[in-house]
Design a protein around this motif. Sequence first.
Motif, PDB file in Angstrom:
ATOM      1  N   ASP A 193       0.832  -1.200   0.000  1.00 14.08           N
ATOM      2  CA  ASP A 193       0.000   0.000   0.000  1.00 14.08           C
ATOM      3  C   ASP A 193       0.869   1.255   0.000  1.00 14.08           C
ATOM      4  O   ASP A 193       0.601   2.211  -0.732  1.00 14.08           O
ATOM      5  CB  ASP A 193      -0.913  -0.021   1.217  1.00 14.08           C
ATOM      6  CG  ASP A 193      -2.053   0.974   1.122  1.00 14.08           C
ATOM      7  OD1 ASP A 193      -2.221   1.583   0.058  1.00 14.08           O
ATOM      8  OD2 ASP A 193      -2.781   1.122   2.108  1.00 14.08           O
ATOM      9  N   ARG A 194       1.920   1.256   0.789  1.00 11.85           N
ATOM     10  CA  ARG A 194       2.805   2.416   0.862  1.00 11.85           C
ATOM     11  C   ARG A 194       3.536   2.649  -0.453  1.00 11.85           C
ATOM     12  O   ARG A 194       3.644   3.789  -0.922  1.00 11.85           O
ATOM     13  CB  ARG A 194       3.796   2.244   2.002  1.00 11.85           C
ATOM     14  CG  ARG A 194       3.113   2.284   3.363  1.00 11.85           C
ATOM     15  CD  ARG A 194       4.055   1.990   4.478  1.00 11.85           C
ATOM     16  NE  ARG A 194       4.829   3.183   4.746  1.00 11.85           N
ATOM     17  CZ  ARG A 194       5.658   3.296   5.780  1.00 11.85           C
ATOM     18  NH1 ARG A 194       5.810   2.285   6.606  1.00 11.85           N
ATOM     19  NH2 ARG A 194       6.322   4.397   5.963  1.00 11.85           N
ATOM     20  N   VAL A 195       4.016   1.585  -1.079  1.00 11.64           N
ATOM     21  CA  VAL A 195       4.725   1.723  -2.351  1.00 11.64           C
ATOM     22  C   VAL A 195       3.771   2.192  -3.449  1.00 11.64           C
ATOM     23  O   VAL A 195       4.116   3.068  -4.252  1.00 11.64           O
ATOM     24  CB  VAL A 195       5.416   0.393  -2.736  1.00 11.64           C
ATOM     25  CG1 VAL A 195       5.927   0.431  -4.154  1.00 11.64           C
ATOM     26  CG2 VAL A 195       6.551   0.108  -1.770  1.00 11.64           C
ATOM     27  N   SER A 196       2.567   1.632  -3.479  1.00 13.04           N
ATOM     28  CA  SER A 196       1.610   2.036  -4.505  1.00 13.04           C
ATOM     29  C   SER A 196       1.203   3.499  -4.349  1.00 13.04           C
ATOM     30  O   SER A 196       1.061   4.217  -5.334  1.00 13.04           O
ATOM     31  CB  SER A 196       0.393   1.130  -4.500  1.00 13.04           C
ATOM     32  OG  SER A 196      -0.303   1.251  -3.298  1.00 13.04           O
ATOM     33  N   ARG A 197       1.044   3.964  -3.131  1.00 18.96           N
ATOM     34  CA  ARG A 197       0.719   5.378  -2.915  1.00 18.96           C
ATOM     35  C   ARG A 197       1.873   6.279  -3.339  1.00 18.96           C
ATOM     36  O   ARG A 197       1.655   7.353  -3.895  1.00 18.96           O
ATOM     37  CB  ARG A 197       0.377   5.639  -1.451  1.00 18.96           C
ATOM     38  CG  ARG A 197      -0.984   5.132  -1.075  1.00 18.96           C
ATOM     39  CD  ARG A 197      -1.221   5.313   0.405  1.00 18.96           C
ATOM     40  NE  ARG A 197      -2.429   4.660   0.812  1.00 18.96           N
ATOM     41  CZ  ARG A 197      -3.540   5.315   1.146  1.00 18.96           C
ATOM     42  NH1 ARG A 197      -3.561   6.616   1.121  1.00 18.96           N
ATOM     43  NH2 ARG A 197      -4.615   4.644   1.493  1.00 18.96           N
TER      44      ARG A 197
END
Length: 67
Positions: free
Chosen positions: A5-9
């Motif tokens: 989730d952090r990488v995609s954001r």
Amino acid sequence: MNTMDRVSRFLVSAVLVALVIFGPIRGVLGFILIVMSVFFLVASVTGFCLFYKSINADFHNSDEYFK
């Protein structure tokens, strides 16, 4: 927030900024995209999401996306 989730954001934030800087998006829409990218960037760096907090969701150490 989990790592995916952090990488995609972070990637979404980078794409939004690139669209405004290098792409054809200007004006009010460009400003809105920059503001959204700042929110995504802060959420990806800190690991804290106001939306997840408001719905009381916790995806920190889970694979909830794949169930």
